[in-house]
Design an enzyme around this catalytic site. Structure first.
Site, mmCIF file in Angstrom:
data_model
loop_
_atom_site.group_PDB
_atom_site.id
_atom_site.type_symbol
_atom_site.label_atom_id
_atom_site.label_comp_id
_atom_site.label_asym_id
_atom_site.label_seq_id
_atom_site.Cartn_x
_atom_site.Cartn_y
_atom_site.Cartn_z
ATOM 1 N N ARG A 204 0.826 -1.223 0.000
ATOM 2 C CA ARG A 204 0.000 0.000 0.000
ATOM 3 C C ARG A 204 0.861 1.274 0.000
ATOM 4 O O ARG A 204 0.451 2.291 -0.537
ATOM 5 C CB ARG A 204 -0.935 0.000 1.203
ATOM 6 N N LYS B 260 -19.743 -16.888 -0.887
ATOM 7 C CA LYS B 260 -21.199 -16.735 -0.855
ATOM 8 C C LYS B 260 -21.798 -15.974 -2.026
ATOM 9 O O LYS B 260 -21.242 -14.997 -2.491
ATOM 10 C CB LYS B 260 -21.578 -15.989 0.425
ATOM 11 N N GLY C 63 -9.236 -9.367 -1.869
ATOM 12 C CA GLY C 63 -8.100 -9.863 -1.090
ATOM 13 C C GLY C 63 -7.597 -11.234 -1.505
ATOM 14 O O GLY C 63 -6.395 -11.437 -1.696
ATOM 15 N N GLY D 65 -13.273 -3.825 -0.818
ATOM 16 C CA GLY D 65 -14.645 -3.332 -0.646
ATOM 17 C C GLY D 65 -14.979 -2.234 -1.638
ATOM 18 O O GLY D 65 -16.069 -2.217 -2.222
HETATM 19 P P1 AMP Z 1 -15.074 -14.252 -0.449
HETATM 20 O O1 AMP Z 1 -14.546 -13.569 0.767
HETATM 21 O O2 AMP Z 1 -16.550 -14.280 -0.541
HETATM 22 O O3 AMP Z 1 -14.385 -13.788 -1.724
HETATM 23 O O4 AMP Z 1 -14.694 -15.789 -0.277
HETATM 24 C C1 AMP Z 1 -13.389 -16.243 -0.216
HETATM 25 C C2 AMP Z 1 -13.368 -17.552 0.509
HETATM 26 O O5 AMP Z 1 -14.183 -18.472 -0.182
HETATM 27 C C3 AMP Z 1 -12.000 -18.172 0.621
HETATM 28 O O6 AMP Z 1 -11.619 -18.174 1.966
HETATM 29 C C4 AMP Z 1 -12.208 -19.581 0.076
HETATM 30 O O7 AMP Z 1 -11.579 -20.570 0.864
HETATM 31 C C5 AMP Z 1 -13.710 -19.762 0.147
HETATM 32 N N1 AMP Z 1 -14.199 -20.780 -0.782
HETATM 33 C C6 AMP Z 1 -13.932 -20.888 -2.092
HETATM 34 N N2 AMP Z 1 -14.486 -21.997 -2.600
HETATM 35 C C7 AMP Z 1 -15.121 -22.623 -1.596
HETATM 36 C C8 AMP Z 1 -15.871 -23.822 -1.504
HETATM 37 N N3 AMP Z 1 -16.080 -24.604 -2.569
HETATM 38 N N4 AMP Z 1 -16.371 -24.163 -0.305
HETATM 39 C C9 AMP Z 1 -16.157 -23.369 0.770
HETATM 40 N N5 AMP Z 1 -15.470 -22.225 0.748
HETATM 41 C C10 AMP Z 1 -14.945 -21.851 -0.424
#
Ligand code: AMP
Length: 397
Positions: free
Chosen positions: A35, A197, A353, A376
């Site tokens: 950064r 999610k 991230g 974000g």
């Molecule tokens: P996000 O913060 O929503 O971008 O999610 C990132 C996180 O999603 C990471 O920590 C990954 O380990 C998790 N992730 C990716 N694929 C899967 C999966 N198939 N099942 C559970 N967690 C997952």
């Protein structure tokens, strides 16, 4: 878009909002200077053009004046990255600060104390913003990481400078990169959206549908889409209450001629751990007791083909649990394919991230066209929202 290049800084003090919210170890050594490096171009430019730089930032989430989160700890790292001495001023507002700022020799760099030592910063307090504004002649916002916050130093402060406000080079590049994906793009445009999610990415997906030709959905969120279409997803991550939303998005995508690509095969595990038993199965036929944690080889190959045919690529979110080596292959394959496509002339923007971390781990940072510095803030821009830090500068009169 008014940037520092539109101003004459000779004998002027630039008050620059930077994002120096950097990680530190227990001895207060900065462990990642990304950064600080990101702000260097603007600081160098202003110094070269005869100006003085007064830097301001937040660090962590202090409750009051917490010495542990003093920005004085990062002065050696800032000085090292910039290659010039940095004067630390142990507060950010008040008569004593103004005196010290006014005493700075032309062409020097100073860093003010952590803005969040005052709760007025996050409240976007006008009086506090006015007090901060006394520390410069021209306000420069170069902190993309906080551009989605309407804080005193990121947005409210602009009013005190009239026309003397502008974007730093980092913030200008961030805006330009998103523009290159959403508006001024070369087709075909492919977005790879992964992560845990559906709920955290759905607004992004809805908003980018107008700009893209291909949407690759990966990671945990893919299983909500697969289940909504009648697939068997075993014990994979799912948001049952988002299945209708997923179907609505698929319908909208079809109406807009966007091809949506879900995993074809997935690596499933019998436990959420690196040394679990694994096997590869069709993505919509996951047996009970097994969960999908990564893309399989067939998916990797199909996604690579789409990425290599693309002229513009956006990547946000890992397509598997890449933190565990057994489930990192899909994310590695995506990163490598984007790097390859970029080498052949495509424009690639990587943000969030986890995708940025994966890119770094693979040593592919320099192989991408642009790596965003704000998770974000980038998501909010992709959602089509107006960011207070950007609007404040665009609306300056
Ligand atoms: P996000 O913060 O929503 O971008 O999610 C990132 C996180 O999603 C990471 O920590 C990954 O380990 C998790 N992730 C990716 N694929 C899967 C999966 N198939 N099942 C559970 N967690 C997952």
């Amino acid at each position: 878009m008014k940037t520092i290049k539109d101003f004459d800084f000779s004998n002027k003090k630039a008050l620059i909002r930077v994002d120096f919210n950097v990680p530190m170890d227990e001895n207060k050594n900065v462990t990642d200077t990304t950064r600080i490096q990101a702000a260097k171009a603007s600081i160098d430019y202003i110094l070269k053009n005869g100006g003085t730089c007064v830097l301001m930032s937040h660090l962590g989430r202090p409750k009051g004046k917490d010495k542990e989160l003093s920005l004085k700890h990062i002065v050696p790292a800032v000085s090292q990255v910039l290659g010039v001495p940095v004067t630390f001023i142990d507060d950010c507002i008040g008569a004593k600060v103004e005196e010290e700022v006014n005493a700075l020799p032309t062409g020097s760099v100073a860093l003010l104390e952590n803005l969040r030592f005052y709760e007025e910063e996050q409240k976007g307090d006008k009086t506090f913003a006015e007090a901060l504004a006394k520390n410069g002649d021209i306000y420069v916002n170069d902190a993309f990481g906080t551009a989605h916050r309407k804080h005193a130093s990121t947005a409210v402060i602009a009013e005190s400078f009239g026309k003397n406000v502008c974007f730093g080079l980092l913030l200008a590049s961030e805006i330009e990169s998103i523009n290159k994906v959403l508006h001024d793009n070369n087709k075909p445009v492919t977005a790879i959206i992964g992560g845990a999610k559906v709920s955290s990415k759905i607004t992004v997906i809805e908003n980018i549908l107008d700009a893209i030709d291909h949407l690759i959905i990966g990671g945990g969120m893919a299983f909500t889409f697969l289940k909504a279409q009648g697939g068997q997803i075993g014990n994979s991550l799912v948001e049952d209450d988002k299945m209708q939303v997923a179907l609505d998005v698929l319908k909208k995508a079809k109406e807009k001629n966007v091809s949506v690509h879900l995993p074809i095969d997935v690596v499933v595990a019998d436990a959420f751990k690196n040394d679990a038993n694994t096997k590869t199965v069709p993505a919509n036929e996951i047996p009970e007791g097994w969960m999908g944690l990564d893309n399989g080889e067939e998916s990797n190959k199909a996604f690579r083909d789409i990425i290599l045919k693309s002229k513009t690529i956006l990547w946000n979110g890992p397509v598997g649990v890449f933190e565990m080596s057994s489930f990192a292959n899909g994310t590695i394959a995506i990163g490598k394919a984007i790097a390859e496509a970029t080498g052949k002339g495509a424009f690639s923007l990587v943000g969030g991230g986890d995708s940025v971390a994966a890119t770094k781990q693979l040593g592919l940072t320099d192989a991408m066209s642009y790596i965003s510095t704000g998770g974000g803030a980038m998501l909010e821009m992709l959602e089509g929202k107006d960011l207070p830090g950007i609007i404040a500068i665009q609306n300056a009169k």
